[in-house]
Design an enzyme around this catalytic site. Structure first.
Site, PDB file in Angstrom:
ATOM      1  N   LYS A 215      -4.127   0.982  -8.308  1.00 24.78           N
ATOM      2  CA  LYS A 215      -3.933   0.438  -6.963  1.00 24.78           C
ATOM      3  C   LYS A 215      -5.073  -0.603  -6.569  1.00 24.78           C
ATOM      4  O   LYS A 215      -5.845  -0.451  -7.345  1.00 24.78           O
ATOM      5  CB  LYS A 215      -4.499   1.794  -5.883  1.00 24.78           C
ATOM      6  CG  LYS A 215      -3.771   1.511  -4.588  1.00 24.78           C
ATOM      7  CD  LYS A 215      -2.530   2.104  -4.419  1.00 24.78           C
ATOM      8  CE  LYS A 215      -1.929   1.818  -2.753  1.00 24.78           C
ATOM      9  NZ  LYS A 215      -0.635   2.673  -2.903  1.00 24.78           N
TER      10      LYS A 215
HETATM   11  N1  GLU Z   1       2.542   1.039  -2.206  1.00 29.05           N
HETATM   12  C1  GLU Z   1       3.735   1.822  -2.771  1.00 29.05           C
HETATM   13  C2  GLU Z   1       3.373   3.209  -2.882  1.00 29.05           C
HETATM   14  O1  GLU Z   1       2.293   3.688  -2.508  1.00 29.05           O
HETATM   15  C3  GLU Z   1       4.698   1.336  -3.848  1.00 29.05           C
HETATM   16  C4  GLU Z   1       3.941   0.794  -5.085  1.00 29.05           C
HETATM   17  C5  GLU Z   1       4.809   0.166  -6.013  1.00 29.05           C
HETATM   18  O2  GLU Z   1       5.954  -0.158  -5.618  1.00 29.05           O
HETATM   19  O3  GLU Z   1       4.376  -0.198  -7.183  1.00 29.05           O
HETATM   20  O4  GLU Z   1       3.899   4.069  -3.835  1.00 29.05           O
END
Ligand code: GLU
Length: 410
Positions: free
Chosen positions: A103
């Site tokens: 993240k």
């Molecule tokens: N931000 C989204 C999540 O928390 C999507 C992450 C992604 O598509 O890599 O799952």
């Protein structure tokens, strides 16, 4: 107060104990592989320099390249990003897509920056970390405060260093290697599983009452899906507050209003309600779809919903989770409920690698398949082992990640 990483660890430890995971594997799986923290300076439109802090936390790559969103929010900090990175490791494992978890985030109030400043911020962040991510390493995607435009800038800046590489980021605009159906995917996945969840309790979606906190990408597509499926959406909200209408909100009208006014404030289709009061509504389903840590030991006792579906990441603290178990309010956990976004990110990445485009119906069909398969697996584990759906989801995820670690070795 506990850090959010420690709180999330509690969920991990509970499941690890049920499956008897060794101490050494526990240690390995909670330790992030790499923590990146960089200075991101930009020149403001007025000529002044402003300095921001950017993070990319790479939690685990045992099952594949790391994957996860990039968040622009003023409360972003190292602890939060790390927690969210670990959730991505479990989330990609629950839906069984070939990724690990990561993240990123920048601590910034996006409302205070112009679009040009946001572009410079994004490009500068890529300048700092471009060697540390990419199609086979770590693939960012949208999260709170970022969108398809942000992803287009990331791809463009990355390609200046590495050449053509659309698979270096997902959630791109459809006109620029993005996937059909990616924008709606998280909300649609939440909707699909809300139906499956209620069905397990012999409840139909027809006229079920739904309260949704958050009307951004996730909340709005969730509301649209459930409204269309016949549910009665009785409350919605955004940062500025919410609207309640027990007869059912006209969701298409609310979507139109929010698009035109950039806020729900002043939407005429109901009475105003605060974000906190929305969580306490008498409703069949409560769907937190905004910030984390909104259901806590302070307010969990007052929650009157019959079911909770976690569309946000980490909306429930472990203390609140324990209260819901005692009150027998079933909770569909984040790492399962909101996995639709990253699942369609995977489809986008696959299409990019193959220079091939799927149509919307194929994306939707595959999404439904991945989500319902994961749901039934988790359901079976939780009934077999007599644990909550959250612990069931962690058991499934930890099992997959630890098996990959053992097979691959270190
Ligand atoms: N931000 C989204 C999540 O928390 C999507 C992450 C992604 O598509 O890599 O799952």
């Amino acid at each position: 107060m506990k850090s959010s990483f420690e709180a999330a660890r509690q969920y991990f430890e509970e499941a690890a104990s049920v499956i008897g995971l060794s101490e050494s594997l526990r240690d390995l799986l909670v330790t992030p592989e790499r923590e990146i923290k960089v200075q991101v300076p930009i020149k403001r439109d007025n000529g002044q320099i402003a300095t921001f802090i950017g993070y990319r936390m790479q939690h685990n790559s045992a099952r594949g390249p790391m994957k996860g969103g990039l968040r622009y929010h003023h409360e972003v900090n190292a602890d939060e990003v790390l927690t969210l990175a670990s959730l991505m490791t479990w989330k990609t494992a629950v839906v069984d897509i070939p990724y690990g978890g990561a993240k990123g985030g920048i601590s910034v109030n996006t409302k205070e920056l112009s679009i040009d400043e946001l572009e410079r911020l994004t490009r500068r962040f890529v300048d700092e970390i471009h060697d540390l991510f990419g199609p086979d390493k770590d693939i960012p995607a949208p999260d709170m405060g970022t969108n398809a435009q942000t992803m287009a800038w990331i791809m463009n800046q990355y390609e200046k260093f590495h050449g053509f590489a659309p698979a270096c980021v997902t959630g791109k605009p459809v006109e620029l290697y993005g996937a059909e159906g990616r924008e709606e995917a998280t909300g649609r996945g939440v909707g699909i599983l809300t139906l499956a969840f209620l069905r397990k309790f012999g409840r139909s979606i027809e006229n079920a009452t739904i309260a949704i906190q958050g009307f951004g990408n996730v909340g709005s597509f969730t509301a649209a899906y459930l409204h269309q499926a016949g549910a009665r959406v009785i409350a919605i909200s955004d940062v500025s507050g919410g609207i309640v209408n027990r007869n059912g909100i006209d969701v298409p009208a609310a979507l139109e209003f929010a698009a035109a006014n950039k806020s729900l404030t002043g939407f005429p289709g109901g009475e105003p309600i605060s974000n906190e009061a929305l969580l306490m509504l008498d409703t069949d389903v409560l769907i937190p779809a905004a910030l984390g840590n909104v259901l806590t030991e302070q307010n969990a006792d007052s929650v009157r919903a019959k079911f909770i579906v976690e569309a946000a990441n980490g909306p429930t603290t472990p203390e609140a989770d324990a209260i819901f178990r005692k009150k027998e309010i079933p909770v569909l956990p984040d790492i399962l409920a909101n996995a639709g976004g990253v699942t369609v990110s995977y489809f986008e990445w696959v299409q990019n690698q193959q220079y091939f485009r799927w149509d919307l119906s194929r994306v939707r069909e595959e999404l439904e398949k991945y989500m319902t398969r994961a749901f039934h697996r988790v359901w079976t584990i939780s009934t077999d082992k007599k644990v909550s759906l959250r612990t069931g989801a962690y058991i499934l995820a930890i099992g997959r990640v630890s098996r990959a670690t053992e097979l691959g070795g270190i």
